[in-house]
Design a protein around this motif. Sequence first.
Motif, PDB file in Angstrom:
ATOM      1  N   THR A 167       0.829  -1.209   0.000  1.00 55.41           N
ATOM      2  CA  THR A 167       0.000   0.000   0.000  1.00 55.41           C
ATOM      3  C   THR A 167       0.856   1.249   0.000  1.00 55.41           C
ATOM      4  N   TRP A 168       1.858   1.304   0.873  1.00 53.83           N
ATOM      5  CA  TRP A 168       2.696   2.499   0.969  1.00 53.83           C
ATOM      6  C   TRP A 168       3.565   2.678  -0.264  1.00 53.83           C
ATOM      7  N   THR A 169       4.107   1.591  -0.804  1.00 49.00           N
ATOM      8  CA  THR A 169       4.958   1.705  -1.994  1.00 49.00           C
ATOM      9  C   THR A 169       4.138   2.123  -3.211  1.00 49.00           C
ATOM     10  N   SER A 170       2.925   1.583  -3.345  1.00 50.69           N
ATOM     11  CA  SER A 170       2.045   2.024  -4.432  1.00 50.69           C
ATOM     12  C   SER A 170       1.727   3.506  -4.294  1.00 50.69           C
ATOM     13  N   GLY A 171       1.602   3.979  -3.052  1.00 49.32           N
ATOM     14  CA  GLY A 171       1.363   5.402  -2.837  1.00 49.32           C
ATOM     15  C   GLY A 171       2.480   6.270  -3.381  1.00 49.32           C
ATOM     16  N   SER A 172       3.733   5.800  -3.324  1.00 52.78           N
ATOM     17  CA  SER A 172       4.846   6.567  -3.899  1.00 52.78           C
ATOM     18  C   SER A 172       4.677   6.739  -5.402  1.00 52.78           C
ATOM     19  N   ILE A 173       4.230   5.679  -6.075  1.00 50.59           N
ATOM     20  CA  ILE A 173       4.022   5.765  -7.519  1.00 50.59           C
ATOM     21  C   ILE A 173       2.857   6.690  -7.841  1.00 50.59           C
ATOM     22  N   LEU A 174       1.778   6.574  -7.079  1.00 52.29           N
ATOM     23  CA  LEU A 174       0.618   7.435  -7.313  1.00 52.29           C
ATOM     24  C   LEU A 174       0.951   8.895  -7.047  1.00 52.29           C
ATOM     25  N   LEU A 175       1.785   9.140  -6.046  1.00 48.35           N
ATOM     26  CA  LEU A 175       2.201  10.505  -5.754  1.00 48.35           C
ATOM     27  C   LEU A 175       3.012  11.078  -6.909  1.00 48.35           C
ATOM     28  N   ARG A 176       3.874  10.275  -7.494  1.00 45.69           N
ATOM     29  CA  ARG A 176       4.681  10.738  -8.634  1.00 45.69           C
ATOM     30  C   ARG A 176       3.811  11.043  -9.847  1.00 45.69           C
ATOM     31  N   ARG A 177       2.745  10.295 -10.022  1.00 44.66           N
ATOM     32  CA  ARG A 177       1.844  10.550 -11.129  1.00 44.66           C
ATOM     33  C   ARG A 177       0.973  11.767 -10.862  1.00 44.66           C
ATOM     34  N   GLY A 178       0.752  12.109  -9.603  1.00 40.60           N
ATOM     35  CA  GLY A 178      -0.113  13.227  -9.263  1.00 40.60           C
ATOM     36  C   GLY A 178      -1.497  12.812  -8.805  1.00 40.60           C
ATOM     37  N   TRP A 179      -1.685  11.515  -8.567  1.00 42.39           N
ATOM     38  CA  TRP A 179      -2.977  11.016  -8.118  1.00 42.39           C
ATOM     39  C   TRP A 179      -3.020  10.972  -6.597  1.00 42.39           C
ATOM     40  N   VAL A 180      -2.712  12.096  -5.978  1.00 40.91           N
ATOM     41  CA  VAL A 180      -2.627  12.141  -4.522  1.00 40.91           C
ATOM     42  C   VAL A 180      -4.009  12.027  -3.894  1.00 40.91           C
ATOM     43  N   ALA A 181      -4.962  12.757  -4.440  1.00 40.13           N
ATOM     44  CA  ALA A 181      -6.300  12.790  -3.847  1.00 40.13           C
ATOM     45  C   ALA A 181      -6.950  11.412  -3.877  1.00 40.13           C
ATOM     46  N   GLY A 182      -6.787  10.688  -4.973  1.00 42.25           N
ATOM     47  CA  GLY A 182      -7.380   9.359  -5.062  1.00 42.25           C
ATOM     48  C   GLY A 182      -6.797   8.399  -4.059  1.00 42.25           C
ATOM     49  N   TYR A 183      -5.481   8.450  -3.895  1.00 44.03           N
ATOM     50  CA  TYR A 183      -4.825   7.564  -2.923  1.00 44.03           C
ATOM     51  C   TYR A 183      -5.288   7.873  -1.506  1.00 44.03           C
ATOM     52  N   ALA A 184      -5.331   9.163  -1.167  1.00 43.56           N
ATOM     53  CA  ALA A 184      -5.785   9.541   0.169  1.00 43.56           C
ATOM     54  C   ALA A 184      -7.242   9.142   0.386  1.00 43.56           C
ATOM     55  N   ALA A 185      -8.065   9.261  -0.654  1.00 44.21           N
ATOM     56  CA  ALA A 185      -9.474   8.901  -0.510  1.00 44.21           C
ATOM     57  C   ALA A 185      -9.646   7.413  -0.222  1.00 44.21           C
ATOM     58  N   VAL A 186      -8.835   6.582  -0.874  1.00 48.99           N
ATOM     59  CA  VAL A 186      -8.939   5.140  -0.643  1.00 48.99           C
ATOM     60  C   VAL A 186      -8.542   4.795   0.789  1.00 48.99           C
ATOM     61  N   VAL A 187      -7.425   5.374   1.248  1.00 44.91           N
ATOM     62  CA  VAL A 187      -6.951   5.052   2.597  1.00 44.91           C
ATOM     63  C   VAL A 187      -7.905   5.592   3.658  1.00 44.91           C
ATOM     64  N   VAL A 188      -8.327   6.833   3.484  1.00 43.76           N
ATOM     65  CA  VAL A 188      -9.235   7.423   4.474  1.00 43.76           C
ATOM     66  C   VAL A 188     -10.590   6.730   4.435  1.00 43.76           C
ATOM     67  N   GLY A 189     -11.058   6.383   3.243  1.00 38.64           N
ATOM     68  CA  GLY A 189     -12.351   5.723   3.137  1.00 38.64           C
ATOM     69  C   GLY A 189     -12.379   4.353   3.774  1.00 38.64           C
ATOM     70  N   ALA A 190     -11.220   3.707   3.877  1.00 38.70           N
ATOM     71  CA  ALA A 190     -11.180   2.388   4.509  1.00 38.70           C
ATOM     72  C   ALA A 190     -11.307   2.465   6.023  1.00 38.70           C
ATOM     73  N   THR A 191     -11.052   3.634   6.600  1.00 40.16           N
ATOM     74  CA  THR A 191     -11.062   3.741   8.063  1.00 40.16           C
ATOM     75  C   THR A 191     -12.445   3.510   8.662  1.00 40.16           C
ATOM     76  N   PRO A 192     -13.508   4.204   8.213  1.00 40.31           N
ATOM     77  CA  PRO A 192     -14.820   3.916   8.800  1.00 40.31           C
ATOM     78  C   PRO A 192     -15.283   2.493   8.538  1.00 40.31           C
ATOM     79  N   VAL A 193     -14.882   1.908   7.403  1.00 42.35           N
ATOM     80  CA  VAL A 193     -15.243   0.515   7.132  1.00 42.35           C
ATOM     81  C   VAL A 193     -14.601  -0.409   8.159  1.00 42.35           C
ATOM     82  N   ALA A 202      -9.072  -8.079   5.969  1.00 43.18           N
ATOM     83  CA  ALA A 202      -9.705  -8.053   4.643  1.00 43.18           C
ATOM     84  C   ALA A 202      -9.749  -6.632   4.099  1.00 43.18           C
ATOM     85  N   VAL A 203      -9.999  -5.653   4.968  1.00 42.44           N
ATOM     86  CA  VAL A 203     -10.031  -4.261   4.516  1.00 42.44           C
ATOM     87  C   VAL A 203      -8.643  -3.826   4.044  1.00 42.44           C
ATOM     88  N   VAL A 204      -7.606  -4.186   4.820  1.00 42.74           N
ATOM     89  CA  VAL A 204      -6.234  -3.832   4.421  1.00 42.74           C
ATOM     90  C   VAL A 204      -5.888  -4.498   3.093  1.00 42.74           C
TER      91      VAL A 204
END
Length: 436
Positions: A167-193, A202-204
Amino acid sequence: MTAARASGLVEARLGRPPQDALEAAVVLEAWAGVPAQQALETASACMPRTPAPPALSGTRPATPRRPPRMAAEGAALLATVSAIALWAAPLAAALGDGVVGRALTLALPLALGLHSALQARHLGRPSGLDGLRHRRAALIVGAVALVAGPAAVLGSAGALAGLLTVTWTSGSILLRRGWVAGYAAVVVGATPVMLADVPALAVVAAVATIATAAAACAIGTPRGRRAADEPRARRVRRAVVPGPWTRMAGAGLAGVGIGVLLVGDPSVGWAGGPAAALALLPSAVGGLWAGHALWRLADVFPQALSGVPACDGTGPSARRSVGTLAGAIGRLALTTVVGSLAVVLVAPGPGAGVLAGFGVVALAGVLVALLESLGRPVWATPAIAAGVAAELAVPVPFDGAALAAGGAVAVLLMAPAALVLLARPARTLATALWIP
């Protein structure tokens, strides 16, 4: 051909006096048919015995491109680290404190090492993700191996460590592409679940799968308009020049060492709730701000060295480069102190020793990044290793003591090396900076 005639011929062809003997020799050979050796000798005789002082360039150095989205990176960091901190309680309830503690002890160094290695090899290069475009299958296989390998050896702890690392390593690639908001949304959205009693592991696993798939898409997606939609005259194929394997290995080892410093102090208590992750936030944000401040060196070095001989290592050029490092350290210290006060007010769990220790380790990380960018990762690796040894050997009279001691040893060993490079910016720029 006499020296006077040769000098007149050269000035006539150039429309000005020659800059050096080599330029004059080229003119004599090309326009007068003088053999190469004789052209060099005649050109040397034409040049004045006392060279004129070098003229200052009238062109201002171009401003290098800086990494954009600093505010977005900081917001994503705050959101993701805070969300992952909230994962600790449901994960510990489902798997046990010991399993979560072992998983984080493995995942954090491994993720930081992979991030640093990818940064040195591809993500930090001008070609960026283009170097990974033909390696998507290998990266997906590597992600599966990162989960399956530790799971086979350590069971649930290994599986959780692998999922967090992916998860964290994929975040580095997404950050380089500029997809920061999407990555943060996925991680934050998993918290209430996860807090809604859905099986935490299973959530992780779902988050890791989504992050890996998004990273694979990010590698294969060109940034901005598609090349096929652009006019033929504007299609420019950027050369893919990955970083050397030696630099990648040095950066990866240094990243692993920083991770071991973060988890090597048993008094921090990573599995005891969100306190440790929240305590890491101020220094992490401060390190991000300090790293962006160090990008000013890309301006400071060429501007300060305009008209300065390469053998001159003193003067304003050295003061400006060292001052840039001091300003970055000041930003890190300010952010760490202010953020730590806020964390203490919100979550009284972290002690002052832990907060200070994280700040010192963040400074060590900034110095590692500086030495790596200046082409000296090999100088950082022994210093980090010495810091890890000191952390493991120091007793724990209070929470965070070993963490602070290990970070301090690493900083004290790396600071002189960084100052030596910055104190002679002309030589550093000529021999190491931005040279693969």
